[in-house]
Design a protein around this motif. Structure first.
Motif, mmCIF file in Angstrom:
data_model
loop_
_atom_site.group_PDB
_atom_site.id
_atom_site.type_symbol
_atom_site.label_atom_id
_atom_site.label_comp_id
_atom_site.label_asym_id
_atom_site.label_seq_id
_atom_site.Cartn_x
_atom_site.Cartn_y
_atom_site.Cartn_z
ATOM 1 N N THR A 51 0.827 -1.213 0.000
ATOM 2 C CA THR A 51 0.000 0.000 0.000
ATOM 3 C C THR A 51 0.857 1.257 0.000
ATOM 4 O OG1 THR A 51 -0.142 -0.068 2.419
ATOM 5 C CG2 THR A 51 -1.935 -1.114 1.194
ATOM 6 N N ALA A 52 2.084 1.155 0.499
ATOM 7 C CA ALA A 52 2.954 2.328 0.611
ATOM 8 C C ALA A 52 3.288 2.939 -0.739
ATOM 9 C CB ALA A 52 4.244 1.953 1.346
ATOM 10 N N ILE A 53 3.171 2.166 -1.830
ATOM 11 C CA ILE A 53 3.508 2.709 -3.149
ATOM 12 C C ILE A 53 2.589 3.867 -3.522
ATOM 13 C CG2 ILE A 53 2.028 1.144 -4.486
ATOM 14 C CD1 ILE A 53 5.560 2.393 -5.437
ATOM 15 N N MET A 54 1.388 3.922 -2.930
ATOM 16 C CA MET A 54 0.471 5.012 -3.229
ATOM 17 C C MET A 54 0.871 6.307 -2.525
ATOM 18 S SD MET A 54 -1.532 3.656 -5.412
ATOM 19 C CE MET A 54 -3.122 4.446 -5.622
ATOM 20 N N SER A 55 1.837 6.227 -1.650
ATOM 21 C CA SER A 55 2.326 7.428 -0.960
ATOM 22 C C SER A 55 3.643 7.928 -1.553
ATOM 23 C CB SER A 55 2.492 7.140 0.535
ATOM 24 O OG SER A 55 1.240 6.880 1.130
ATOM 25 N N PHE A 56 3.933 7.516 -2.780
ATOM 26 C CA PHE A 56 5.065 8.052 -3.538
ATOM 27 C C PHE A 56 4.550 9.113 -4.502
ATOM 28 C CE2 PHE A 56 7.067 4.413 -1.832
ATOM 29 C CZ PHE A 56 8.441 4.512 -2.029
ATOM 30 N N ASN A 57 5.322 10.179 -4.699
ATOM 31 C CA ASN A 57 4.928 11.187 -5.683
ATOM 32 C C ASN A 57 5.582 10.907 -7.031
ATOM 33 O OD1 ASN A 57 7.585 12.241 -5.565
ATOM 34 N ND2 ASN A 57 7.016 13.784 -4.035
ATOM 35 N N TYR A 62 9.051 9.183 -1.382
ATOM 36 C CA TYR A 62 8.067 8.773 -0.378
ATOM 37 C C TYR A 62 7.688 10.017 0.429
ATOM 38 C CZ TYR A 62 6.115 5.512 3.130
ATOM 39 O OH TYR A 62 5.299 4.798 3.968
ATOM 40 N N VAL A 63 6.398 10.361 0.473
ATOM 41 C CA VAL A 63 5.988 11.652 1.029
ATOM 42 C C VAL A 63 6.113 11.659 2.553
ATOM 43 C CG1 VAL A 63 4.413 12.005 -0.893
ATOM 44 C CG2 VAL A 63 3.532 11.052 1.252
ATOM 45 N N PRO A 64 6.299 12.833 3.155
ATOM 46 C CA PRO A 64 6.330 12.923 4.614
ATOM 47 C C PRO A 64 4.964 12.559 5.209
ATOM 48 C CG PRO A 64 7.266 14.893 3.580
ATOM 49 C CD PRO A 64 6.601 14.111 2.500
ATOM 50 N N GLU A 427 5.189 17.612 -3.743
ATOM 51 C CA GLU A 427 5.899 18.119 -4.933
ATOM 52 C C GLU A 427 5.966 19.637 -4.913
ATOM 53 O OE1 GLU A 427 4.811 16.513 -8.709
ATOM 54 O OE2 GLU A 427 4.492 14.509 -7.912
ATOM 55 N N TRP A 428 4.876 20.281 -4.477
ATOM 56 C CA TRP A 428 4.872 21.738 -4.425
ATOM 57 C C TRP A 428 5.931 22.247 -3.448
ATOM 58 C CZ3 TRP A 428 4.099 26.095 -6.580
ATOM 59 C CH2 TRP A 428 3.976 27.264 -5.839
ATOM 60 N N ILE A 429 6.052 21.600 -2.293
ATOM 61 C CA ILE A 429 7.042 22.012 -1.303
ATOM 62 C C ILE A 429 8.459 21.785 -1.830
ATOM 63 C CG2 ILE A 429 7.983 21.467 0.977
ATOM 64 C CD1 ILE A 429 5.088 20.903 1.870
ATOM 65 N N THR A 430 8.685 20.658 -2.485
ATOM 66 C CA THR A 430 10.005 20.387 -3.076
ATOM 67 C C THR A 430 10.382 21.475 -4.067
ATOM 68 O OG1 THR A 430 9.756 17.987 -2.809
ATOM 69 C CG2 THR A 430 11.342 18.747 -4.447
ATOM 70 N N TYR A 431 9.425 21.851 -4.926
ATOM 71 C CA TYR A 431 9.675 22.905 -5.921
ATOM 72 C C TYR A 431 9.937 24.246 -5.239
ATOM 73 C CZ TYR A 431 8.536 26.408 -9.494
ATOM 74 O OH TYR A 431 8.556 27.482 -10.331
ATOM 75 N N ALA A 432 9.107 24.606 -4.259
ATOM 76 C CA ALA A 432 9.220 25.916 -3.618
ATOM 77 C C ALA A 432 10.543 26.075 -2.884
ATOM 78 C CB ALA A 432 8.046 26.117 -2.655
ATOM 79 N N GLN A 433 11.112 24.970 -2.418
ATOM 80 C CA GLN A 433 12.347 25.046 -1.646
ATOM 81 C C GLN A 433 13.607 24.831 -2.485
ATOM 82 O OE1 GLN A 433 11.688 22.122 1.447
ATOM 83 N NE2 GLN A 433 10.427 23.514 2.660
ATOM 84 N N TYR A 434 13.428 24.571 -3.776
ATOM 85 C CA TYR A 434 14.582 24.270 -4.620
ATOM 86 C C TYR A 434 15.254 25.550 -5.093
ATOM 87 C CZ TYR A 434 17.390 22.100 -8.278
ATOM 88 O OH TYR A 434 18.432 21.663 -9.049
ATOM 89 N N VAL A 435 16.556 25.625 -4.926
ATOM 90 C CA VAL A 435 17.335 26.791 -5.350
ATOM 91 C C VAL A 435 18.000 26.479 -6.687
ATOM 92 C CG1 VAL A 435 19.257 28.321 -4.787
ATOM 93 C CG2 VAL A 435 17.769 27.444 -2.957
ATOM 94 N N ASP A 436 17.744 27.316 -7.700
ATOM 95 C CA ASP A 436 18.345 27.087 -9.012
ATOM 96 C C ASP A 436 18.952 28.376 -9.552
ATOM 97 O OD1 ASP A 436 16.205 28.605 -9.873
ATOM 98 O OD2 ASP A 436 15.189 26.962 -10.904
#
Length: 447
Positions: A51-57, A62-64, A427-436
């Motif tokens: 069931t844990a596979i459904m908590s991957f983005n 694997y999501v918090p 995914e939104w949090i990962t994007y918002a915190q990414y420095v490029d």
């Protein structure tokens, strides 16, 4: 097709490999391949997955604080024999889509396809007819040039050159789809170079949704085999048009009468009261539906005013700037929802559209007057006068709007709904915190 039919075809065609497939909350296809000898048991009990596979983005992270962890056991992917198809570009291979069931064989709480089937059963009772859908996906072909991806051709919108230069690719895609039981209505060279729209024939919503899932697989695989990167990504480059996914919805009774049609319509659109209420539901839940149909950070870089993609919650006849378009009266009465894209899980998107339409009919939601103007270039004052709302401007805004929609939550089921939000928010949090490089160009020397 029945279980016995599947086993017969597998035997007659000497199929050796059968892919057992389902979509997670991110719209990513997860699968196992089983051998022919195991198929009878698989058709009976399914194939287990954690069931844990459904908590991957979609980044495969694997999501918090996941709902499903290593202690939560398995669900079983139970193949639907009606979805059996031989994969034409793979030797001795077939595939089936699955419903997810729990250890007791009951529909599992996190299964998007089962949620759609449940809502369609409710729609049949509440609407007195069968809902049909037709998906219109847009995608692009890219090639590698000097280490960079560039459009595969320089074709112009609706040009014959576009379909000519990619005739081999288009033929393989159409032939593959039709050999898998999916009729194609038309193919167009679209607005951007290397961009194509392939319109799938309408049918009952579940079958139309299965067809869209098949299209995603076929389009990308044939592109790769032809030496391209084929993508449904909404906005691959700033300077190029985006790729959308329009969904047409219609309703017919058992005698073939179009229940969305009324020649006496006072608004002149030849729409029935039922159709208007259904549209009212789509508009009421427009922000939430967009969160499900346009579920990535990149999705909102396509949904810009004046871009031929919808940026406002309203409807109108023959108007491609609105969220819900009513096609011209020359065509059968139906509505077109326009903010989705190919990154979505089509089962979740279809389920949410059905739920919103049912809410509109149940509560007799009036969509108001249709918008006849190009809303994408409308002044803010005029938008306020018409009561037109903005579509969420970012994935973050869309997720928050969805989280507040109790109707969609109750329709999909709380476990599925909440975990979908958690996956998309990660995914939104990962994007918002990414420095490029953009951050460095904007701030490093200024401050």
């Amino acid at each position: 097709m029945t279980r016995d039919d599947v086993l017969k075809v597998v035997d007659e065609k000497d199929i050796q490999f059968i892919r057992v497939e389902y979509l997670d909350f991110s719209g990513v296809t997860r699968a196992r391949t089983v051998r022919r000898e195991a198929l009878p048991d698989v058709l009976e009990t399914g194939v287990n997955f954690s069931t844990a596979i459904m908590s991957f983005n979609s980044l495969d992270h694997y999501v918090p604080d996941p709902l499903y962890g290593p202690q939560d056991g398995d669900f079983w992917a139970l193949p639907d024999p009606d979805t059996f198809a031989i994969v034409p570009y793979r030797e001795k291979t077939a595939r089936m889509f699955c419903d997810l069931v729990d250890v007791d064989g009951r529909p599992w709480e996190g299964c998007p396809r089962s949620a759609l089937k449940r809502l369609l059963n409710q729609a049949q009772k509440d609407l007195g007819g069968t809902l049909n859908a037709a998906y219109e996906p847009e995608g692009m072909l890219f090639k590698s040039e000097g280490g960079n991806l560039v459009p595969a051709d320089s074709s112009k919108c609706f040009s014959i050159e576009g379909v000519e230069v990619q005739a081999g690719f288009i033929k393989r895609v159409v032939d593959s789809l039709e050999s898998m039981g999916i009729p194609v209505v038309q193919v167009s060279s679209e607005y951007g170079p290397g961009q194509y729209e392939i319109n799938l024939k309408y049918g009952p919503v579940l079958q139309a949704t299965d067809a869209m899932v098949t299209f995603k697989h076929v389009f990308k695989t044939i592109g790769r085999e032809e030496g391209y990167v084929a993508t449904l990504m909404p906005k691959p480059f700033n300077e190029l048009p985006g790729n959308g996914l329009h969904v047409h919805l219609s309703l017919f009774d058992s005698n073939g009468v179009n229940l969305f049609q009324d020649p006496g319509d006072r608004r002149g659109l030849e729409m029935s009261e039922l159709a208007y209420c259904f549209t009212g539901g789509l508009l009421k839940h427009g922000e939430a539906l967009t969160a499900i149909g346009a579920p990535t950070v990149n999705s909102y870089k396509r949904l810009l005013p004046g871009s031929w993609a919808p940026a406002h919650v309203c409807y109108g006849p023959a108007n491609r700037s609105v969220l819900v378009r009513v096609p011209e009266k020359r065509r059968a009465r139906r509505v077109e929802f326009r903010s989705g894209d190919g990154c979505c899980n089509p089962y979740l998107f279809s389920a949410a559209l059905v739920a919103a339409g049912l809410d509109g009919v149940k509560n007799r939601i009036d969509p108001g007057e249709p918008v006849m103007e190009d809303v994408g270039h409308m002044e803010k004052r005029r938008l306020r006068e018409l009561g037109v709302r903005w579509i969420p401007r970012t994935l973050g805004e869309a997720i928050e709007a969805l989280a507040k929609d109790e109707v969609i939550k109750n329709a999909l089921g709380a476990p599925l709904f909440n975990e979908f939000i958690k996956v998309r928010r990660s995914e939104w949090i990962t994007y918002a915190q990414y420095v490029d490089q953009w951050d460095r160009d904007a701030y490093l020397q200024t401050y």
